[in-house]
Design an enzyme around this catalytic site. Sequence first.
Site, PDB file in Angstrom:
ATOM      1  CB  THR A  18      -7.169  -2.387   7.009  1.00 33.14           C
ATOM      2  OG1 THR A  18      -7.007  -2.134   5.889  1.00 33.14           O
ATOM      3  CG2 THR A  18      -8.584  -2.963   7.468  1.00 33.14           C
ATOM      4  CB  VAL A  60      -0.869  -0.078   1.278  1.00 41.80           C
ATOM      5  CG1 VAL A  60      -1.673   1.318   1.388  1.00 41.80           C
ATOM      6  CG2 VAL A  60      -1.947  -1.128   0.960  1.00 41.80           C
ATOM      7  CB  CYS A  65      -7.028  -7.660   2.228  1.00 38.25           C
ATOM      8  SG  CYS A  65      -5.522  -6.617   2.272  1.00 38.25           S
TER       9      CYS A  65
HETATM   10  N1  LIG Z   1      -2.056  -5.301   0.638  1.00 34.55           N
HETATM   11  C1  LIG Z   1      -3.267  -4.750  -0.086  1.00 34.55           C
HETATM   12  O1  LIG Z   1      -3.707  -4.937  -0.713  1.00 34.55           O
HETATM   13  C2  LIG Z   1      -3.829  -3.916   1.203  1.00 34.55           C
HETATM   14  C3  LIG Z   1      -4.957  -3.038   0.417  1.00 34.55           C
HETATM   15  C4  LIG Z   1      -5.671  -2.243   1.240  1.00 34.55           C
HETATM   16  C5  LIG Z   1      -5.210  -1.842   2.618  1.00 34.55           C
HETATM   17  N2  LIG Z   1      -4.135  -2.698   2.984  1.00 34.55           N
HETATM   18  C6  LIG Z   1      -3.949  -2.471   4.403  1.00 34.55           C
HETATM   19  O2  LIG Z   1      -2.758  -1.578   4.272  1.00 34.55           O
HETATM   20  C7  LIG Z   1      -1.768  -2.032   5.545  1.00 34.55           C
HETATM   21  C8  LIG Z   1      -0.573  -2.267   5.065  1.00 34.55           C
HETATM   22  O3  LIG Z   1      -0.547  -3.562   4.184  1.00 34.55           O
HETATM   23  P1  LIG Z   1       0.555  -3.964   3.083  1.00 34.55           P
HETATM   24  O4  LIG Z   1       0.042  -5.164   2.447  1.00 34.55           O
HETATM   25  O5  LIG Z   1       0.716  -2.513   2.504  1.00 34.55           O
HETATM   26  O6  LIG Z   1       1.723  -4.135   4.464  1.00 34.55           O
HETATM   27  P2  LIG Z   1       3.269  -4.622   4.198  1.00 34.55           P
HETATM   28  O7  LIG Z   1       3.689  -5.601   4.952  1.00 34.55           O
HETATM   29  O8  LIG Z   1       3.522  -4.889   2.604  1.00 34.55           O
HETATM   30  O9  LIG Z   1       3.995  -3.326   4.276  1.00 34.55           O
HETATM   31  C9  LIG Z   1       4.207  -2.647   5.495  1.00 34.55           C
HETATM   32  C10 LIG Z   1       5.555  -2.182   5.902  1.00 34.55           C
HETATM   33  O10 LIG Z   1       5.497  -1.187   6.931  1.00 34.55           O
HETATM   34  C11 LIG Z   1       6.916  -1.068   7.550  1.00 34.55           C
HETATM   35  N3  LIG Z   1       6.847  -0.605   9.085  1.00 34.55           N
HETATM   36  C12 LIG Z   1       6.554  -1.496  10.062  1.00 34.55           C
HETATM   37  N4  LIG Z   1       6.587  -0.721  10.978  1.00 34.55           N
HETATM   38  C13 LIG Z   1       7.049   0.592  10.634  1.00 34.55           C
HETATM   39  C14 LIG Z   1       7.555   1.865  11.219  1.00 34.55           C
HETATM   40  N5  LIG Z   1       7.380   1.916  12.547  1.00 34.55           N
HETATM   41  N6  LIG Z   1       8.011   2.901  10.484  1.00 34.55           N
HETATM   42  C15 LIG Z   1       8.087   2.592   9.096  1.00 34.55           C
HETATM   43  N7  LIG Z   1       7.727   1.541   8.393  1.00 34.55           N
HETATM   44  C16 LIG Z   1       7.375   0.488   9.224  1.00 34.55           C
HETATM   45  C17 LIG Z   1       7.266  -2.660   7.377  1.00 34.55           C
HETATM   46  O11 LIG Z   1       8.685  -2.759   7.131  1.00 34.55           O
HETATM   47  C18 LIG Z   1       6.629  -2.972   5.816  1.00 34.55           C
HETATM   48  O12 LIG Z   1       7.648  -2.607   4.837  1.00 34.55           O
HETATM   49  C19 LIG Z   1      -2.625  -2.898   6.267  1.00 34.55           C
HETATM   50  O13 LIG Z   1      -3.425  -2.449   7.446  1.00 34.55           O
HETATM   51  C20 LIG Z   1      -3.325  -3.756   5.391  1.00 34.55           C
HETATM   52  O14 LIG Z   1      -4.655  -4.352   5.794  1.00 34.55           O
HETATM   53  C21 LIG Z   1      -3.352  -3.528   2.326  1.00 34.55           C
HETATM   54  O1  LIG Z   2     -15.157 -13.759  -7.520  1.00 35.59           O
HETATM   55  C1  LIG Z   2     -14.011 -13.674  -6.818  1.00 35.59           C
HETATM   56  C2  LIG Z   2     -13.153 -12.885  -6.602  1.00 35.59           C
HETATM   57  C3  LIG Z   2     -12.075 -13.002  -5.865  1.00 35.59           C
HETATM   58  N1  LIG Z   2     -11.872 -14.379  -5.175  1.00 35.59           N
HETATM   59  C4  LIG Z   2     -10.579 -14.392  -4.350  1.00 35.59           C
HETATM   60  O2  LIG Z   2     -10.638 -13.403  -3.489  1.00 35.59           O
HETATM   61  C5  LIG Z   2      -9.225 -13.244  -2.848  1.00 35.59           C
HETATM   62  C6  LIG Z   2      -8.961 -11.807  -2.997  1.00 35.59           C
HETATM   63  O3  LIG Z   2      -8.871 -11.189  -4.169  1.00 35.59           O
HETATM   64  P1  LIG Z   2      -9.004  -9.697  -4.346  1.00 35.59           P
HETATM   65  O4  LIG Z   2     -10.287  -9.086  -3.683  1.00 35.59           O
HETATM   66  O5  LIG Z   2      -9.016  -9.467  -6.037  1.00 35.59           O
HETATM   67  O6  LIG Z   2      -7.621  -9.096  -4.187  1.00 35.59           O
HETATM   68  P2  LIG Z   2      -6.802  -8.270  -2.859  1.00 35.59           P
HETATM   69  O7  LIG Z   2      -5.539  -7.664  -3.192  1.00 35.59           O
HETATM   70  O8  LIG Z   2      -7.010  -9.377  -1.751  1.00 35.59           O
HETATM   71  O9  LIG Z   2      -7.942  -7.100  -2.672  1.00 35.59           O
HETATM   72  C7  LIG Z   2      -8.883  -7.349  -1.647  1.00 35.59           C
HETATM   73  O10 LIG Z   2      -8.357  -6.633  -0.383  1.00 35.59           O
HETATM   74  C8  LIG Z   2      -8.015  -5.342  -0.398  1.00 35.59           C
HETATM   75  C9  LIG Z   2      -7.178  -5.082   0.772  1.00 35.59           C
HETATM   76  O11 LIG Z   2      -7.827  -4.551   1.707  1.00 35.59           O
HETATM   77  C10 LIG Z   2      -8.767  -4.339  -0.656  1.00 35.59           C
HETATM   78  O12 LIG Z   2      -8.268  -3.100  -0.654  1.00 35.59           O
HETATM   79  C11 LIG Z   2      -9.532  -4.841  -2.036  1.00 35.59           C
HETATM   80  O13 LIG Z   2     -10.496  -3.647  -2.231  1.00 35.59           O
HETATM   81  C12 LIG Z   2      -9.960  -6.153  -1.993  1.00 35.59           C
HETATM   82  O14 LIG Z   2     -10.630  -6.635  -3.172  1.00 35.59           O
HETATM   83  C13 LIG Z   2      -8.386 -14.078  -4.036  1.00 35.59           C
HETATM   84  O15 LIG Z   2      -7.823 -15.071  -3.427  1.00 35.59           O
HETATM   85  C14 LIG Z   2      -9.220 -14.366  -4.846  1.00 35.59           C
HETATM   86  O16 LIG Z   2      -8.960 -15.494  -5.896  1.00 35.59           O
HETATM   87  C15 LIG Z   2     -12.833 -15.308  -5.470  1.00 35.59           C
HETATM   88  O17 LIG Z   2     -12.552 -16.471  -5.101  1.00 35.59           O
HETATM   89  N2  LIG Z   2     -13.647 -15.013  -6.236  1.00 35.59           N
END
Ligand SMILES: NC(=O)c1ccc[n+]([C@@H]2O[C@H](COP(=O)([O-])OP(=O)(O)OC[C@H]3O[C@@H](n4cnc5c(N)ncnc54)[C@H](O)[C@@H]3O)[C@@H](O)[C@H]2O)c1
Ligand SMILES: O=c1ccn([C@@H]2O[C@H](COP(=O)(O)OP(=O)(O)O[C@H]3O[C@H](CO)[C@@H](O)[C@H](O)[C@H]3O)[C@@H](O)[C@H]2O)c(=O)[nH]1
Length: 437
Positions: free
Chosen positions: A121, A11, A266
Amino acid sequence: MKIAIVGTGYVGLVTGTCFAEMGTEVFCVDVNAEKITNLKQGIIPIYEPGLEEMVHRNQQAGRLHFTTDLRECLNEVEVLFSAVGTPPDEDGSADLKYVLEVARTVGRNMTKHLLVVTKSTVPVGTARKIREAIQEELDKRNLSIEFDVASNPEFLKEGAAIKDFMSPDRVVVGVESERAKELMTRLYRPFLLNNFRVIFMDVPSAEMTKYAANAMLATRISFMNDVANLCEIVGADVNMVRKGIGSDGRIGNRFLYAGIGYGGSCFPKDIKALIKTARSNGYRMRILEAVEEVNEEQKSILFRKLDDYFKGDLKGKRIAMWGLAFKPETDDMREAPSLVLIDKLLASGCEVYVYDPVSMEETRRRLGNTVHYAKDIYDAVVDADALLLVTEWKEFRMPSWSAVKKLMATPLILDGRNIYDVKELEENGFVYHCVGR
Ligand SMILES: NC(=O)c1ccc[n+]([C@@H]2O[C@H](COP(=O)([O-])OP(=O)(O)OC[C@H]3O[C@@H](n4cnc5c(N)ncnc54)[C@H](O)[C@@H]3O)[C@@H](O)[C@H]2O)c1
Ligand SMILES: O=c1ccn([C@@H]2O[C@H](COP(=O)(O)OP(=O)(O)O[C@H]3O[C@H](CO)[C@@H](O)[C@H](O)[C@H]3O)[C@@H](O)[C@H]2O)c(=O)[nH]1
């Protein structure tokens, strides 16, 4: 405008790079020194389509900087986004230790007004804890500096992160002051040309919106998996049912694909966290408890089909797996259903041959030599007693079935994503099973 993004993961790195692309000067901060050293040299820690080029472009333009020390930029920036991890605690609730550590670092070092925005989140009430942590540190320094907190949850999907960030369906922003609203409006203004809406609301509602969105999406998936399992029993085809119901505008045709259960960093953790939030407030999210239960069972569905086919005798069977990542276009293996499947296969005495276009290295890091790593899709199926399709990468969609058939010992295909045509496979001499048909 200058901003800082703390946490340079999926993110943080995407957020920072996309803001830089729109002309903002961005400082990406992470405690992981190796990650920052690599990023400074243009080495990207994750596989995300389009990200590498965008990082390089903005680095070269001098708009995107990487550092391990927040203090280097803290008092130059107007807005600080916190995008650190919020992994599940032992009891399923979101662990806020990284989020609060960032807040304390801010309080210890800030010298002027700052808007602190949470992108991670986090459960309802976290913004209040962040405010208290910053204030506590300011009090220790005997300083009275004004600051604002806001919530701006992120909705990007891995594999489509750049597109999702640049042209989102909406941006949700929870604010407590006009000043915060004005700063966030200014920051997002360049994106408005992409025709999306910024929805301002109170902070607790913004925090809850993120969990509710993921919970609704996960519910659709578990619902369809439940329907798929019933389709199999009663002789219906879930693919037809999906098309039939998805054409109703009230239902919509996206996110209705049956499969082997949702994974990723997530849905699993966020569903658990919301269930936990409810329980600790004396309420039960009964629908979400069922969503989780269905999902856990669904991860074993390919194993059960394989076990049925070989009548419980899997010892010594050679099994090929196409796909390891929790979804295509990512190397992320967090909570990937493939890991559950591999565990079960190994426990039953199978030899597992895996192939994934980008997740091999990450899988090797997690599983070592417990499985065999194939060179390509054909190498994986040599002498195989079954082929399991686990992730629907494009390169798996149209293989040469005659080549696959010649290489396999038993022509059995179990498709966990319903991507193949049953007629075509049966004409090629395969036994074919998918999910919900
Ligand atoms: N991965 C996704 O698709 C996604 C999408 C939407 C929201 N989120 C949410 O966003 C947040 C981050 O997710 P992510 O997948 O990017 O995590 P990630 O584990 O890929 O990255 C988190 C980073 O934060 C760093 N970090 C930890 N403590 C720190 C500090 N004190 N100072 C500076 N850096 C620090 C870590 O070293 C790591 O590089 C979570 O809350 C997740 O639920 C993730
Ligand atoms: O019809 C579907 C759609 C997805 N999946 C599965 O659901 C999981 C999540 O897929 P997807 O939502 O595309 O990927 P993420 O990157 O995990 O994204 C979700 O999680 C993120 C982190 O919170 C949010 O920001 C996004 O909006 C939300 O879609 C995967 O294992 C997919 O294979 C299914 O089985 N059926």
